[in-house]
Design a protein around this motif. Sequence first.
Motif, short mmCIF file in Angstrom:
data_model
loop_
_atom_site.label_atom_id
_atom_site.label_comp_id
_atom_site.label_asym_id
_atom_site.label_seq_id
_atom_site.Cartn_x
_atom_site.Cartn_y
_atom_site.Cartn_z
N VAL A 137 0.82 -1.22 0.00
CA VAL A 137 0.00 0.00 0.00
C VAL A 137 0.85 1.26 0.00
N GLY A 138 2.18 1.10 0.15
CA GLY A 138 3.07 2.25 0.00
C GLY A 138 3.32 3.04 1.26
N VAL A 139 3.19 2.40 2.45
CA VAL A 139 3.46 3.13 3.69
C VAL A 139 4.77 2.71 4.35
N LEU A 140 5.38 1.63 3.89
CA LEU A 140 6.57 1.11 4.57
C LEU A 140 7.74 2.09 4.49
N ASP A 141 7.93 2.71 3.34
CA ASP A 141 9.02 3.69 3.22
C ASP A 141 8.81 4.86 4.18
N ASP A 142 7.55 5.30 4.31
CA ASP A 142 7.25 6.41 5.24
C ASP A 142 7.53 6.00 6.68
N ILE A 143 7.16 4.75 7.03
CA ILE A 143 7.40 4.26 8.40
C ILE A 143 8.90 4.18 8.68
N ARG A 144 9.66 3.67 7.71
CA ARG A 144 11.11 3.55 7.88
C ARG A 144 11.75 4.93 8.07
N SER B 296 -3.11 0.58 13.50
CA SER B 296 -2.14 1.50 12.88
C SER B 296 -2.75 2.87 12.63
N LEU B 297 -4.05 2.90 12.33
CA LEU B 297 -4.70 4.19 12.10
C LEU B 297 -4.63 5.08 13.33
N ASP C 71 -3.89 8.13 5.54
CA ASP C 71 -4.74 8.23 4.34
C ASP C 71 -4.69 6.95 3.51
N LYS C 72 -3.49 6.35 3.41
CA LYS C 72 -3.34 5.13 2.61
C LYS C 72 -3.97 3.92 3.31
N ALA D 253 -8.70 -1.45 -2.61
CA ALA D 253 -8.42 -0.41 -1.61
C ALA D 253 -7.28 0.50 -2.03
N CYS D 254 -6.33 -0.04 -2.78
CA CYS D 254 -5.18 0.76 -3.21
C CYS D 254 -5.47 1.59 -4.46
N ASN D 255 -6.68 1.47 -4.96
CA ASN D 255 -7.01 2.18 -6.20
C ASN D 255 -8.25 3.06 -6.07
N LEU D 256 -8.61 3.39 -4.82
CA LEU D 256 -9.89 4.08 -4.64
C LEU D 256 -9.77 5.51 -4.12
N ASP D 257 -8.59 6.06 -4.11
CA ASP D 257 -8.43 7.43 -3.63
C ASP D 257 -8.71 8.39 -4.79
N CYS D 258 -9.96 8.42 -5.22
CA CYS D 258 -10.35 9.19 -6.41
C CYS D 258 -11.42 10.22 -6.07
N ARG D 259 -11.45 11.27 -6.87
CA ARG D 259 -12.52 12.27 -6.79
C ARG D 259 -12.93 12.67 -8.20
N GLU D 260 -14.25 12.76 -8.38
CA GLU D 260 -14.84 13.19 -9.65
C GLU D 260 -14.33 12.36 -10.83
N LYS D 261 -14.30 11.05 -10.63
CA LYS D 261 -13.89 10.11 -11.68
C LYS D 261 -15.02 9.12 -11.96
#
Length: 740
Positions: A517-524, A602-603, A614-615, A647-655
């Motif tokens: 989901v792309g949060v591991l780099d941020d956590i590290r 984690s949230l 957010d992710k 879940a990893c593809n739903l951060d959309c608006r007006e699509k």
Amino acid sequence: MRQIKIKGARTGNLKNIDVEITKHQINVFVGVSGSGKSSLVFNTIAAEAQRQMNETYPSYVRNRMPHLMIPEVDRIENLSPAVIVNQKPLGDNRRSTVGTATDINPTLRLLFSRFGTPFVGYSDVFSFNNPAGMCPTCEGLGNISTFRINELLDMDQSLNEGAIRFESFEPGTYRWKRYVDSGLFNNDKKIKNYTKEELELLLYSPEMKPPHPLEGWYNSSVYEGVIPRIKKTFIQSSSKLAKKYQPEIQRVTQQETCPDCNGFRLNEKTLSCKINGKHLGDCLAMQLDELKLFLEQLKPKETQQVTEKIIQQLDYFCQVGLDYLSLSRETGTLSGGESQRIKLIRSIGSSLSDMLYILDEPSTGLHPQDMEAIGGLIQAIKKNGNTLLLIDHDPAVIQLADTVYELGPGAGRYGGQLLGSTDYLEWEAKQQLIPPLNRKKRGPTTQHFIAENISKNNVQNISVKLPLHRLLAITGVAGSGKSSFAEGLRQKYDNQVFYVNQKRIRTSSRSTIASYVGVLDDIRKLFGHANQVAAGYFSFNGKGACPVCRGKGYIETELAFLEAVRADCEQCGGKKFRQESLSYFYHEKNIAEVLELSVTESLSFFSAEKRISDKLHWLDKIGLGYLTLGQTLDTLSGGELQRLKLACNLDCREKIIILDEPTSGLSLKDTQSLINVFEELLNNNNTLYVIEHNTALIKEADWMIEFGPGSGKNGGTVLFEGPPEAAVNHPDSVTGRFLT
């Protein structure tokens, strides 16, 4: 009746359960996604059946077969050899087709070599994967890649400025140096000012030794034009590198039908051989129901021995609703449901008995109208004296069960228990107590999206007026044009449409929820900043890895021809990290403890870190809050993987968001969580189109569009547009009959 007895099953999330399964019956396993069904059926029963079967082979054969891990279970009694029919793709090699995967192609090749005129050679001459039969222009692929030069080169730049617009050819890279150090060009000259000869040399030159290379040129190197180099490295290769650069390839190339073989893949000599006016390429391109009719009309008695088996297999294809496919269809383009039904067909004609057939959601990708035929095939396998274990959520499949086993009560760490085993009627009575899907439908709207002249496969020049900011179900029998319409819509309105298809996530023991989901780099980075050390210390794939197990968390001991023995690493205790990395803390937790947090936990833990929370929000919202951040993807069920991808593809608006069968692998409870996500997306001014066969979800849609009436050439027509409830009594709607 004899029973398969499982004692103390602990694989995955199973809680030391005991199960007795009656043989020669249909046994269906149900429960929410992640409840432990796959852990029991596939990772315990199927794995042990396969492992024991493999042990009957000589040691030198076993050493060349996949080594299966011994499941965590005290003992299993009375196992039979297993036939596993899962949803894994048949393969995405472009040389693999429906015909090659089912072994129908070799029989057709034999037919043409014996009875085709004029005689052009034996069976190998009719193979597009053999140099003797393949078209030399496309090398047996049926199409050729042509390059979009304006995408590949920036005409307003020089080589030094980065005129070659392809990843890994940027200034400073070793591939870029092959051109600027060749001494063949003025590296500061704009490409638009190149002569025809210079452009030809840059783009198409075969391998050569440059006569006057610059100082940075390696003596052992050869010069080659940009296009042949890209073809060799990224297009004609099947390496991981080639797969990595597929998006770049798609950007700079376009596929065109081979002008010499017209897409039939075979050379001119092979295509000159015909039976009743049709060459082999014609037969491979026919819909399967048309091919069956063609073979049945062949008169000579001599051909019967060859065609009889093909006709029987084609009949099975038609029975399971795959009559719209062709033998030339590449296996990489098949859906999971189509792949699974093809695997099922392989087993139907078998005369083996007392086998264990294990099926993973046979209802996937099937319209309710097709379920009766699948049910008949499943019953036929049982009548041959076999035992069936099925995982499914569709009542049309569950009603076939002699016994229904329910696992739960929750998912992940909250599941793994056997809640009970009953017959279907008793299970159905319990389902009446579960609340139905609950969604407040949105009323009519004055805002619409007009899709004009959509053309893709069997959908041709379709124009429709679709409501905006609503939930719309795209329905129809398998092969009717649903996915073709969606793909055509995406291609024509790329900036407005976001399409989440059915392509499965590649799983790995090194890939975790956090990394996917792309949060591991941020956590590290948070750990690194808090402790004033490099972020790399918090990666079990890098500097932070335990030196003994190298970040695996376990030690695997190879025992020559025996199965490997796996045990937790004593150095790190299974935590994967070196001791130094575990000595650093962030908010009183070390990196291993953070990765043991569930998504929901984690949230709260990362509530102040918006990039992370957010992710994780969509994962929790879609019902995957119980997963831990460090859980590896190879431990997830099919339903969990499906929701993870969504879940990893739903951060959309007006699509306009198109979801291809989002309820695959989901129970009614899971589907309700999905509907809650849909509502949030609609509140963000998105429009949702879902390609679905799930009647429970279709009923909850605001609008429905149905394609049909049949599959392939018999589909592609819009049968119905309107609210789902209006389809119930509509004379043209096939789906409407199942919405009562």
